[in-house]
Scaffold this motif. Structure first.
Motif, short mmCIF file in Angstrom:
data_model
loop_
_atom_site.label_atom_id
_atom_site.label_comp_id
_atom_site.label_asym_id
_atom_site.label_seq_id
_atom_site.Cartn_x
_atom_site.Cartn_y
_atom_site.Cartn_z
N THR A 425 39.46 14.17 55.79
CA THR A 425 40.54 14.89 55.41
C THR A 425 41.39 14.24 56.91
O THR A 425 42.73 12.93 56.74
CB THR A 425 40.92 16.45 56.08
OG1 THR A 425 39.75 16.89 54.49
CG2 THR A 425 41.89 16.76 56.21
N TRP A 429 44.03 11.63 56.77
CA TRP A 429 45.34 11.83 57.64
C TRP A 429 45.83 10.42 58.33
O TRP A 429 47.40 10.85 58.44
CB TRP A 429 45.36 13.61 58.39
CG TRP A 429 46.31 14.03 59.48
CD1 TRP A 429 47.45 14.53 58.65
CD2 TRP A 429 45.83 14.35 60.51
NE1 TRP A 429 48.21 15.10 58.79
CE2 TRP A 429 47.74 14.67 60.66
CE3 TRP A 429 45.76 14.15 61.39
CZ2 TRP A 429 48.17 15.65 61.75
CZ3 TRP A 429 45.76 14.29 62.87
CH2 TRP A 429 47.27 15.24 62.62
N THR A 434 49.31 10.42 58.97
CA THR A 434 49.67 12.34 60.29
C THR A 434 50.68 13.02 59.21
O THR A 434 51.63 13.68 59.78
CB THR A 434 49.30 11.99 60.76
OG1 THR A 434 51.55 11.85 61.79
CG2 THR A 434 49.08 11.93 62.25
N ALA A 436 50.96 14.49 56.35
CA ALA A 436 50.27 15.95 55.24
C ALA A 436 50.43 16.45 53.88
O ALA A 436 49.59 16.22 53.03
CB ALA A 436 49.86 17.03 55.99
N THR A 439 48.64 13.16 52.60
CA THR A 439 47.00 13.42 52.94
C THR A 439 46.67 13.70 51.63
O THR A 439 45.62 13.66 50.86
CB THR A 439 47.12 14.06 53.85
OG1 THR A 439 47.51 13.12 55.49
CG2 THR A 439 45.53 14.12 54.16
N ARG A 447 48.49 21.01 50.71
CA ARG A 447 48.95 20.85 52.01
C ARG A 447 48.01 22.12 52.84
O ARG A 447 47.42 21.81 53.53
CB ARG A 447 50.02 20.39 52.39
CG ARG A 447 50.77 19.57 51.48
CD ARG A 447 52.66 20.20 51.04
NE ARG A 447 52.90 19.73 52.48
CZ ARG A 447 53.98 19.40 52.81
NH1 ARG A 447 54.75 19.62 52.57
NH2 ARG A 447 54.70 19.38 54.67
N VAL A 450 45.19 21.02 53.57
CA VAL A 450 44.63 20.00 54.74
C VAL A 450 44.52 20.48 55.70
O VAL A 450 44.06 19.78 57.21
CB VAL A 450 46.00 18.65 54.59
CG1 VAL A 450 46.06 17.58 55.48
CG2 VAL A 450 45.41 18.16 52.91
#
Length: 506
Positions: A425, A429, A434, A436, A439, A447, A450
């Motif tokens: 993760t 990410w 960065t 979320a 990602t 989320r 994450v």
């Protein structure tokens, strides 16, 4: 009108005051008991409070009398305005004096006049208490501003400036050789209460300071002298530990001891420790993280690279540099609050720096690189250092043994088989800048999952990832060095290519 004896009327007024009744409530009660309309004229000559129905336009006809009373030339005046009987009486011993005005169809009786006089004394005491409370709040506000200014000077490493700000009443903290920063997480409403509770007569907190963080409303920044001899309630941060034990919503991160001029480094450690504390059952953590990349790179070569990387910033004004030093770590709205600027002004400074360097500060790897350069130039220089004329590319520095050993050690806690999910993760990410949401979409996770993985990574790495950018930069560097970091493609492609340290040219 309800007629009561003098003693009963005064007793009722006092009961009203004890119930936190203000001037307006006192005047309404007085109007009911006397049958007159009543107003309180403050020291500025304006009607501050009045009973319902008081003829406010009447004040204009009483100007001459009010001036004589306010100046203390007379204590009381009775006059008629049209068919109205008006009585004015002044209170207090300092000019300009407030005046209590009663207006009725007939003169007040003896009991009513005595009650009015007693009520005026009570109103004067309420007024003085309000002024004293206002003065106390003003003092506390100024003291808070001074504490923030002192902390700001310490974060800039300027102990001399911090001492000058205190103009002779130097807090014990500024006489200490070493300092620990305690970063307390608590409900925003508790911060002012805590700073008042532990405030000393000089406006400080014994051998420490308690300063409301202007960026994060749930944090109190508390540098404390690392000197057991100073004693007091803040000895070794005992008061903060007790607060955490007694309040389930609190958490505390504590730095290692640092020289007073290195308060900024102590604050950075406290930020990382707080991230760990918030993810720990005891909600308390002391910093035990590894050093940052800037502290392990070959000094001469790294400094030469950093100076070359920052060379374009020589063309920008000093305020822009001040903004950029913060913008690599904090959000632009956070920088605006820290420097008391508008967000638009902060954005303009960032754009100026971006144009000078040809970079995009919206990219996390760009911010990490710039932060590394700024950190290297901010480190104390060794008198034995000599300037290396040829600046190596960053890729060369990242392939060197000190960087690879640091990166392997830094990421080792995540490479345990039990922590593969947080590791994957974290990689995704940083690939997603960065973000979320992106990602989660890339990994097929929610989320919330994450964020849970990132919080686990915070605890394992002893780094803050979700509050400021400082911990994220260490992750970016470590992934760069190990070759695990992949270059981020444009969002619309949905693809991520491999990234190599050799891709860094400067």
């Amino acid at each position: 009108m309800e007629v009561l004896g003098h003693g009963e009327g005064v007793a009722e007024l006092l009961r009203l005051v004890r119930r936190q009744g203000g001037p307006a409530e006192v005047l309404e009660l007085l109007a009911r008991r006397t049958g007159a309309h009543v107003a309180w004229i403050g020291r500025e000559g304006a009607v501050e409070a009045a009973s319902a129905g008081f003829p406010r336009r009447l004040a204009g006809a009483l100007t001459e009398h009010l001036e004589r009373l306010a100046e203390g030339r007379v204590a009381a005046v009775t006059t008629r305005v049209g068919e109205l009987e008006v009585h004015l009486q002044t209170f207090g011993g300092r000019e300009p004096r407030p005046v209590l005005v009663t207006v009725g169809a007939s003169a007040l009786g003896r009991e009513a006049a005595t009650l009015v006089s007693q009520a005026g004394g009570i109103l004067d005491l309420l007024s003085r208490a309000s002024q004293a409370d206002g003065g106390t709040r003003g003092y506390e506000a100024k003291a808070a501003q001074l504490r923030f200014a002192v902390l700001t000077a310490l974060l800039e490493g300027n102990v001399t400036m911090a001492r000058r700000m205190t103009t002779g009443d130097v807090p014990p903290l500024l006489d200490a050789e070493r300092v620990r920063v305690h970063l307390l997480h608590c409900p925003p409403a508790d911060r002012d209460r805590l700073t008042r509770t532990y405030l000393d007569p000089a406006g400080y907190h014994g051998p420490g300071l308690m300063v409301n963080c202007p960026v994060f409303k749930e944090q109190l920044i508390c540098p404390v002298a690392d000197d057991p001899g100073l004693g007091g309630r803040f000895r070794q941060g005992e008061v903060f530990r007790r607060l955490v034990e007694e309040n389930p919503g609190y958490a505390l991160g504590v730095s290692r001891p640092h020289p007073l001029a290195a308060t900024a480094a102590a604050y950075g450690e406290a930020v990382h420790a707080l991230a760990v504390a918030r993810n720990s059952p005891g909600r308390l953590a002391a910093y035990r993280g590894r050093p940052s990349l800037a502290h392990v790179l070959p000094r001469r070569a790294a400094l030469a690279w950093a100076r070359a990387h920052l060379e374009p910033l020589r063309t920008v004004p000093e305020p822009t540099l001040d903004v950029i030093r913060l913008a690599v770590t904090f959000s632009r709205s956070g920088v605006a609050r820290l420097l008391h600027l508008s967000r638009t002004t902060v954005t303009a400074h960032c754009r100026r720096a971006e144009e000078a360097m040809g970079i995009d500060l919206g990219e996390v790897r760009t911010r990490a690189t710039l932060d590394l350069a700024l950190s290297l130039t901010a480190l104390r220089s060794d008198p034995a250092d000599t300037v290396q004329r040829v600046a190596p590319p960053l890729g060369e520095l990242l392939r060197a043994a000190p960087a690879t050993a640091w990166a392997e050690s830094f990421l080792r806690p995540l490479r345990d088989t039990r922590h593969r999910a947080p590791y994957r993760t974290l990689q995704a990410w940083t690939d997603a800048n960065t973000d979320a949401r992106r990602t989660a979409a890339h990994l097929g996770l929610s989320r919330n999952t994450v964020r849970a993985h990132l919080r686990a990574a915070e605890r394992l790495l002893n780094r803050d990832l979700l509050t400021t950018g400082s911990g994220v930069h260490d992750v970016v560097h470590a992934l760069r060095v190990t070759g695990a970091q992949r270059a981020q493609q444009p969002a619309e492609s949905g693809q991520c290519a491999r990234w190599s340290p050799a891709d860094v040219a400067s």
